[in-house]
Motif scaffolding. Structure first.
Motif: not given
Ligand SMILES: Cc1cc2nc3c(=O)[nH]c(=O)nc-3n(C[C@H](O)[C@H](O)[C@H](O)COP(=O)(O)OP(=O)(O)OC[C@H]3O[C@@H](n4cnc5c(N)ncnc54)[C@H](O)[C@@H]3O)c2cc1C
Length: 270
Positions: A10, A13, A16, A25, A27, A32, A35, A122
């Motif tokens: 993911v 965050t 983001v 989004l 990116r 990354s 999660n 996400d």
């Protein structure tokens, strides 16, 4: 015991942002990560392996760069890694994601338990774990905050639903989704980084999965389409009210009704 852990890559965050014009989004330049809840699921799997012996397999659906989280799983102690990667999987909603992961899991050696994170940072739906279990036709338990132990038949777990906490036995083969209560994930090991450097990651495309399943992958297998993504409007306006406790509570009810947040609340008698 064969434990399968579903891990998703993911965006980090904290960095983001959403494009205000397109709602997509942004990116580019965003790192990354695995999660966060999946780190806890992996930690629970590794503790089960340490206690009862066995194999930990990790599986992810995503673009080729999702190999990074599988390498990280190796550096924590996972034994085997599988990546489902194909353009045909793109645009998957939670139904298609669950279906595709279930197809991949069915290709693995027989498993006892599948561990998932509770939810992602996400998509954030918490639907994929139970979705996989439904496709595979196995029992599942969500919001597991502790794995108490295993018997020959299954697992004993504690589920924390916020308003209720209960202990439950669940028979193999089964799926559980885990919260952060299961224990702090271990750090990546430099020693394992060296020793697992050349370990293969088995990658399967749509063609490697059941040919009867092809219509259920990606966008074509997804009944849900996100129309718009946007950050919620943050308002810093506020009102200050004065009065007795009763007056303030009446005022609060009136305000909630004005905002259509409650209906049909009778005015309390003085
Ligand atoms: C830019 C963007 C556009 C999107 N567009 C759509 C759309 O049009 N329609 C729509 O319905 N949805 C859309 N989604 C959401 C997308 O479908 C979900 O990200 C995906 O289905 C997984 O659901 P989730 O992230 O809510 O997982 P959750 O259900 O919150 O995840 C629970 C657990 O399931 C496992 N898991 C979930 N996904 C994976 C994976 N890929 N690989 C391995 N394990 C996994 C992990 O263990 C995870 O902790 C979009 C998402 C993004 C970021």
């Amino acid at each position: 015991m064969h434990i399968v852990v579903c891990i998703k890559q993911v965006p980090e965050t904290r960095n983001v942002e959403v494009c205000p014009e397109t709602g997509v989004l942004l990116r580019d330049g965003v790192d990354s990560i695995m999660n966060p809840f999946d780190l806890y699921a992996l930690e629970a799997a590794l503790r089960l392996k340490e206690q009862y012996g066995g194999t930990v397999s990790v599986i992810s659906m995503g673009p080729p760069q999702a190999q990074t989280v599988i390498r990280e799983a190796y550096q924590m102690g996972a034994d085997r890694g599988y990546l489902l990667s194909d353009r045909a999987f793109a645009g998957a909603d939670t139904l298609a994601t669950s279906y595709t992961l279930a197809q991949g899991i069915e290709k693995l050696d027989a498993y006892d338990v599948i561990l998932c994170g509770l939810q992602t940072t996400d998509g954030d739906t918490a639907q994929v774990g139970p979705g996989i279990a439904e496709v595979l036709g196995i029992p599942h338990e969500s919001n597991v905050s502790r794995v108490l132990g295993a018997t020959a038949d299954g697992l004993q777990v504690i589920s924390d639903l916020g308003t209720m906490v209960y202990t439950k036995s669940i028979k193999f083969p089964c799926l559980v989704t885990l919260t952060k209560g299961v224990g702090e994930p271990r750090l990546l090991s430099f020693k394992l980084k060296q020793s697992t450097r050349d370990w293969p990651i088995t990658t399967w495309s749509a063609a490697d999965l059941d040919s009867a399943a092809q219509d259920f992958f990606g966008l074509s297998g997804s009944p849900t389409q996100v129309e718009r993504i946007f950050p919620p409007t943050v308002s810093d306006s506020f009102e200050t009210w004065e009065g007795s406790g009763l007056e303030l509570s009446h005022k609060l009810v009136q305000k909630l009704q004005e905002l259509r947040l409650v209906e049909g609340v009778e005015r309390a008698q003085n």
